[in-house]
Design a protein around this motif. Structure first.
Motif, PDB file in Angstrom:
ATOM      1  N   LEU A 191      25.442  11.936  41.977  1.00  0.00           N
ATOM      2  CA  LEU A 191      26.370  11.875  41.049  1.00  0.00           C
ATOM      3  C   LEU A 191      25.853  11.056  39.627  1.00  0.00           C
ATOM      4  N   ILE A 192      26.032  11.771  38.603  1.00  0.00           N
ATOM      5  CA  ILE A 192      25.984  11.406  37.350  1.00  0.00           C
ATOM      6  C   ILE A 192      27.192  10.961  36.757  1.00  0.00           C
ATOM      7  N   ASN A 193      27.365   9.635  36.424  1.00  0.00           N
ATOM      8  CA  ASN A 193      28.754   9.226  35.846  1.00  0.00           C
ATOM      9  C   ASN A 193      28.372   8.849  34.140  1.00  0.00           C
ATOM     10  N   GLY A 194      29.081   9.628  33.433  1.00  0.00           N
ATOM     11  CA  GLY A 194      28.754   9.786  31.870  1.00  0.00           C
ATOM     12  C   GLY A 194      27.843  10.916  31.726  1.00  0.00           C
ATOM     13  N   ALA A 195      28.118  12.190  32.469  1.00  0.00           N
ATOM     14  CA  ALA A 195      27.221  13.226  32.491  1.00  0.00           C
ATOM     15  C   ALA A 195      27.015  14.202  31.513  1.00  0.00           C
ATOM     16  N   GLY A 196      28.356  14.040  30.464  1.00  0.00           N
ATOM     17  CA  GLY A 196      28.400  14.810  29.392  1.00  0.00           C
ATOM     18  C   GLY A 196      27.880  14.469  28.119  1.00  0.00           C
ATOM     19  N   GLY A 197      27.338  13.537  28.156  1.00  0.00           N
ATOM     20  CA  GLY A 197      26.544  12.809  26.755  1.00  0.00           C
ATOM     21  C   GLY A 197      24.977  13.205  26.649  1.00  0.00           C
ATOM     22  N   GLY A 198      24.093  12.749  25.995  1.00  0.00           N
ATOM     23  CA  GLY A 198      22.960  12.905  25.780  1.00  0.00           C
ATOM     24  C   GLY A 198      22.040  12.604  27.011  1.00  0.00           C
ATOM     25  N   VAL A 199      22.188  11.493  27.528  1.00  0.00           N
ATOM     26  CA  VAL A 199      21.454  11.175  28.768  1.00  0.00           C
ATOM     27  C   VAL A 199      21.881  11.952  29.923  1.00  0.00           C
ATOM     28  N   GLY A 200      23.049  12.114  29.966  1.00  0.00           N
ATOM     29  CA  GLY A 200      23.925  12.995  31.174  1.00  0.00           C
ATOM     30  C   GLY A 200      23.446  14.471  31.118  1.00  0.00           C
ATOM     31  N   THR A 201      23.550  15.052  29.967  1.00  0.00           N
ATOM     32  CA  THR A 201      23.155  16.393  30.194  1.00  0.00           C
ATOM     33  C   THR A 201      21.604  16.676  30.385  1.00  0.00           C
ATOM     34  N   PHE A 202      20.667  15.560  30.235  1.00  0.00           N
ATOM     35  CA  PHE A 202      19.410  15.890  30.558  1.00  0.00           C
ATOM     36  C   PHE A 202      19.439  15.722  32.153  1.00  0.00           C
ATOM     37  N   PRO A 243      13.157  12.380  23.152  1.00  0.00           N
ATOM     38  CA  PRO A 243      12.651  11.416  23.738  1.00  0.00           C
ATOM     39  C   PRO A 243      13.443  10.223  24.308  1.00  0.00           C
ATOM     40  N   GLN A 244      14.107   9.546  23.875  1.00  0.00           N
ATOM     41  CA  GLN A 244      14.948   8.523  24.597  1.00  0.00           C
ATOM     42  C   GLN A 244      15.789   8.868  25.654  1.00  0.00           C
ATOM     43  N   ALA A 245      16.583   9.847  25.376  1.00  0.00           N
ATOM     44  CA  ALA A 245      17.757  10.236  26.312  1.00  0.00           C
ATOM     45  C   ALA A 245      17.003  11.003  27.776  1.00  0.00           C
ATOM     46  N   GLY A 246      15.947  11.793  27.244  1.00  0.00           N
ATOM     47  CA  GLY A 246      15.227  12.695  28.316  1.00  0.00           C
ATOM     48  C   GLY A 246      14.527  11.676  29.241  1.00  0.00           C
ATOM     49  N   ALA A 247      13.855  10.716  28.524  1.00  0.00           N
ATOM     50  CA  ALA A 247      12.893   9.871  29.225  1.00  0.00           C
ATOM     51  C   ALA A 247      13.743   9.122  30.128  1.00  0.00           C
ATOM     52  N   MET A 248      14.842   8.523  29.576  1.00  0.00           N
ATOM     53  CA  MET A 248      15.798   7.764  30.607  1.00  0.00           C
ATOM     54  C   MET A 248      16.139   8.497  31.756  1.00  0.00           C
ATOM     55  N   ALA A 249      16.721   9.739  31.326  1.00  0.00           N
ATOM     56  CA  ALA A 249      17.037  10.289  32.702  1.00  0.00           C
ATOM     57  C   ALA A 249      16.078  10.700  33.774  1.00  0.00           C
ATOM     58  N   LEU A 250      14.968  10.968  33.196  1.00  0.00           N
ATOM     59  CA  LEU A 250      13.714  11.283  34.068  1.00  0.00           C
ATOM     60  C   LEU A 250      13.437  10.075  34.980  1.00  0.00           C
ATOM     61  N   GLN A 251      13.325   8.804  34.199  1.00  0.00           N
ATOM     62  CA  GLN A 251      13.057   7.774  35.050  1.00  0.00           C
ATOM     63  C   GLN A 251      14.027   7.302  35.784  1.00  0.00           C
ATOM     64  N   GLY A 252      15.456   7.323  35.519  1.00  0.00           N
ATOM     65  CA  GLY A 252      16.375   7.034  36.472  1.00  0.00           C
ATOM     66  C   GLY A 252      16.527   7.694  37.792  1.00  0.00           C
ATOM     67  N   LEU A 253      16.280   8.960  37.586  1.00  0.00           N
ATOM     68  CA  LEU A 253      16.423   9.923  38.767  1.00  0.00           C
ATOM     69  C   LEU A 253      15.061   9.874  39.490  1.00  0.00           C
ATOM     70  N   ARG A 254      14.069  10.223  38.831  1.00  0.00           N
ATOM     71  CA  ARG A 254      12.771  10.469  39.806  1.00  0.00           C
ATOM     72  C   ARG A 254      12.174   9.096  40.115  1.00  0.00           C
ATOM     73  N   ASP A 255      11.995   8.331  39.320  1.00  0.00           N
ATOM     74  CA  ASP A 255      11.081   6.946  39.434  1.00  0.00           C
ATOM     75  C   ASP A 255      11.992   5.628  40.173  1.00  0.00           C
ATOM     76  N   GLU A 256      13.007   5.622  39.553  1.00  0.00           N
ATOM     77  CA  GLU A 256      14.031   4.491  40.000  1.00  0.00           C
ATOM     78  C   GLU A 256      14.827   5.063  41.179  1.00  0.00           C
TER      79      GLU A 256
END
Length: 320
Positions: free
Chosen positions: A153-164, A130-143
């Motif tokens: 480029l995804i900075n910090g891509a190896g963690g929860g939000v980053g891998t999503f 929920p939290q990490a996936g939603a943040m990744a989707l919102q950041g990429l697609r909406d914002e």
């Protein structure tokens, strides 16, 4: 019921397992038997009380004794006004806007905070989403407005939000570069990054490469460094950071936008943002939660210690 509680801010040592009453069910509430939960940076901030903004939920001592936002489980009971769910339904969601309480055998949630768990998805996978996936989707697609064939480029891509974020960007047809520490390089490749950068060996803002979108999960550099790595007309999206970094993007960002035609944005995260879309990506085989470790409820303090080291590859999940 058993739950993780804390009565003062501090290190993971303040967390302890206790027997407490089940949450009382209101007319608009759903009581969920929790099968899994997950650890997020917001949980860490809530427990440690840093930054101070997180003391909105209690300035001197925590307002909510049971932390934990992301949960997955089965509906145990519903209030008389609830229409979307009934006992036995499998659900998941982020409770950060309805009292937290996820690190427990039972949690109370508003109906709007829950989404049906996709068939074929385990409770552990659903709790990671929920939290990490939603943040990744919102950041990429909406914002970020990411489009096919763009370079992201995804900075910090190896963690929860980053891998999503890697998987979502790849599913949208982007060329993805992931940045993180040495031990997370293979995780980023496995998630779908076409290129990976070890920030301990290379400064991605100084190499001359530029990108159409930078999604910043880590937020440790200045806005001028990030702007240098953006194409003209590109977008930088910060998902969170220190007060200083947040003020910098708010104060310096408009100047960079005017002078260089590069958008610098701070994303206001929306809880449970389009979880249905994430479920569709899962069903399509384009998104699968990356889970580093699972800890039982009794070992939540250890899970927090591991999270605090910053070495988790993907998500840390709590089994209940």
């Amino acid at each position: 019921m058993k739950a993780i509680v804390y009565d003062r801010y501090g290190s993971p040592d303040v967390l302890r397992l206790e027997e407490i009453p089940k949450p009382e069910l209101g007319d608009d509430d759903v009581l969920v038997r929790v099968h899994a939960a997950s650890v997020n940076s917001w949980d860490w901030d809530l427990v440690t009380g840093t930054p101070v903004l997180f003391r909105f939920w209690g300035l001197l001592r925590p307002k909510h004794r049971v932390p934990g936002a992301d949960i997955a489980g089965r509906v145990e009971a519903v209030g008389k006004n609830v229409t979307r769910f009934r006992p036995g339904d499998e659900v998941f969601g982020d409770l950060c806007q309805c009292g937290w309480g996820g690190f427990a055998e039972y949690a109370r949630a508003r109906e709007s905070a829950l989404t049906p768990k996709p068939a074929g998805m385990t409770f552990e996978q659903a709790a990671a989403l929920p939290q990490a996936g939603a943040m990744a989707l919102q950041g990429l697609r909406d914002e970020g407005g990411l489009r096919p064939a763009q370079k992201v480029l995804i900075n910090g891509a190896g963690g929860g939000v980053g891998t999503f974020a890697i998987q979502i960007a790849a599913s949208l047809g982007a060329e993805v570069t992931g940045v993180d520490r040495t031990e997370k390089l293979e995780t980023m490749r496995s998630a779908g990054a076409a290129e990976v950068i070890d920030y301990t060996q290379e400064d991605f803002t100084a190499g001359g490469k530029t990108y159409d979108l930078i999604l910043d999960v880590a937020a440790h550099r200045s806005m001028f460094d990030y702007a240098r790595a953006l194409n003209r007309g590109g977008t930088y999206v910060m998902l969170g950071g220190s007060i200083g970094r947040i003020l910098q993007v708010l104060l310096v960002g408009p100047w960079i936008a005017r002078s260089e035609q590069k958008k610098m944005r701070l994303m206001p995260a929306k809880a449970n943002h389009d979880l249905a879309a994430l479920g569709e990506l899962f069903h399509a085989g384009k998104l699968s939660p990356v889970i580093d470790r699972c800890f039982p409820l009794s070992e939540v303090p250890d899970a927090f210690r591991y999270f605090g080291e910053g070495r988790a590859r993907g998500k840390i999940v709590i089994t209940v």
